[in-house]
Design a protein around this motif. Sequence first.
Motif, short mmCIF file in Angstrom:
data_model
loop_
_atom_site.label_atom_id
_atom_site.label_comp_id
_atom_site.label_asym_id
_atom_site.label_seq_id
_atom_site.Cartn_x
_atom_site.Cartn_y
_atom_site.Cartn_z
N ALA A 194 0.81 -1.22 0.00
CA ALA A 194 0.00 0.00 0.00
C ALA A 194 0.84 1.26 0.00
O ALA A 194 0.39 2.33 -0.43
N SER A 195 2.07 1.17 0.49
CA SER A 195 2.93 2.36 0.58
C SER A 195 3.88 2.48 -0.60
O SER A 195 4.73 3.38 -0.63
N SER A 196 3.75 1.61 -1.59
CA SER A 196 4.66 1.62 -2.73
C SER A 196 4.46 2.87 -3.59
O SER A 196 3.32 3.29 -3.86
N LEU A 197 5.58 3.46 -4.01
CA LEU A 197 5.50 4.62 -4.90
C LEU A 197 4.92 4.21 -6.25
O LEU A 197 4.25 5.02 -6.91
N ALA A 198 5.19 2.98 -6.67
CA ALA A 198 4.63 2.51 -7.93
C ALA A 198 3.11 2.45 -7.86
O ALA A 198 2.41 2.80 -8.82
N GLY A 199 2.59 2.04 -6.70
CA GLY A 199 1.14 2.00 -6.53
C GLY A 199 0.52 3.39 -6.55
O GLY A 199 -0.63 3.56 -6.97
N ALA A 200 1.28 4.38 -6.12
CA ALA A 200 0.78 5.76 -6.10
C ALA A 200 0.83 6.42 -7.46
O ALA A 200 0.36 7.55 -7.62
N GLU A 249 -6.58 -0.65 3.83
CA GLU A 249 -5.28 -0.32 4.41
C GLU A 249 -4.89 1.12 4.10
O GLU A 249 -4.40 1.85 4.97
N ILE A 250 -5.12 1.54 2.86
CA ILE A 250 -4.80 2.92 2.46
C ILE A 250 -5.65 3.91 3.26
O ILE A 250 -5.15 4.91 3.78
N ALA A 251 -6.95 3.62 3.37
CA ALA A 251 -7.86 4.53 4.08
C ALA A 251 -7.58 4.56 5.57
O ALA A 251 -7.62 5.63 6.20
N MET A 252 -7.28 3.41 6.16
CA MET A 252 -7.05 3.35 7.60
C MET A 252 -5.80 4.13 8.00
O MET A 252 -5.73 4.68 9.10
N HIS A 253 -4.84 4.22 7.10
CA HIS A 253 -3.61 4.96 7.39
C HIS A 253 -3.91 6.42 7.74
O HIS A 253 -3.34 6.98 8.68
N GLY A 254 -4.85 7.03 7.02
CA GLY A 254 -5.19 8.42 7.29
C GLY A 254 -5.81 8.62 8.65
O GLY A 254 -5.53 9.63 9.33
#
Length: 331
Positions: free
Chosen positions: A81-87, A164-169
């Motif tokens: 989820a924290s990958s720059l490629a994913g972003a 996972e992405i949303a929970m991080h915020g």
Amino acid sequence: MLDSDRARQTLDRSESGAPASGHAVRDLFSTDEIFQRVVATADEEFVRSTRLLFFSGLAAGLSIGLSFVARAALSAEIGDASSLAGAALYPVGFLLIVLGRYQLFTENTLTPVTLVLTRIAAVPALLRLWGIVLLANVLGAALVAAVLARTGVFDADSAAMAREIAMHGLEVPTGALFWKGVFAGWLVASMVWLNHAARDTVTRFFIVFAIMFLVPAADLFHCIIGACETLYLVFQGLAGIGDAARFFGAVVVGNTVGGVLLVAILNYGQTRRTRFPDRDCDDLALTWREFLFGVGRGAPRRSEAGNAPLSRDEDQEGAETGSMLDQPVSA
């Protein structure tokens, strides 16, 4: 004036009066010229009806949800989820908004603010514009979040990555959310400023992509896409509305501060007093009472006899419906 000079002046100005090319270098705008182009866009936004603003804002809110979808899907393929490629697909929604000319709240921390800073538009008019666009943006983002949470758009892996992405915020402290929002607002407003300095769609595409990629890359937060992410958790029963409200409140204030203070005011400070070469700035300016409590903006028309703008009394009827820059530059 020579015919050649007249022809060049026509080519170098759009119908709104904003410069279509630079004075010193044709493909390079000065700060004043960029500012005039931003002002022309702002004037167009202020004359839009509530209905047009709302549906344009709704389209932006719906489009921004595609950034969440694209990022979650690509991150699921990568498995991080924290990958720059994913972003890398995060800018998708912003590309749709910018190139489609939809109304996004964080863009409006620059364009309409320019007319308020020059005391041409009233503060209540700005707040009305902000309120309509922000409400429509959040509604559009909420609709996307509800569909994603209640349907099978996401497969199992993408849904887990989206959570996972949303929970991080929601795990970030309020103070940190604010400051991350400040920097994200700075980036978005800078992107809008640079788009007004660009002369073609391809350049704008790369400006949006490069700048908006920095938001997830630097672990910053944008209020509207963040609203989509947190509401996704709310609709799945994984977070409370209070948690989403805390996140949204901190980020929207941060985005606003970053856009207004670090871009709008600083860039305004770089422009000269004569910001509108074909208009009398003093005649355009509202009185302080109109500025603080009115809902309009200064909009004098040209008199038919010459270059002098009509007086405020002579132009009172036209100011209610006309556009500040609706006349071509006088030859």
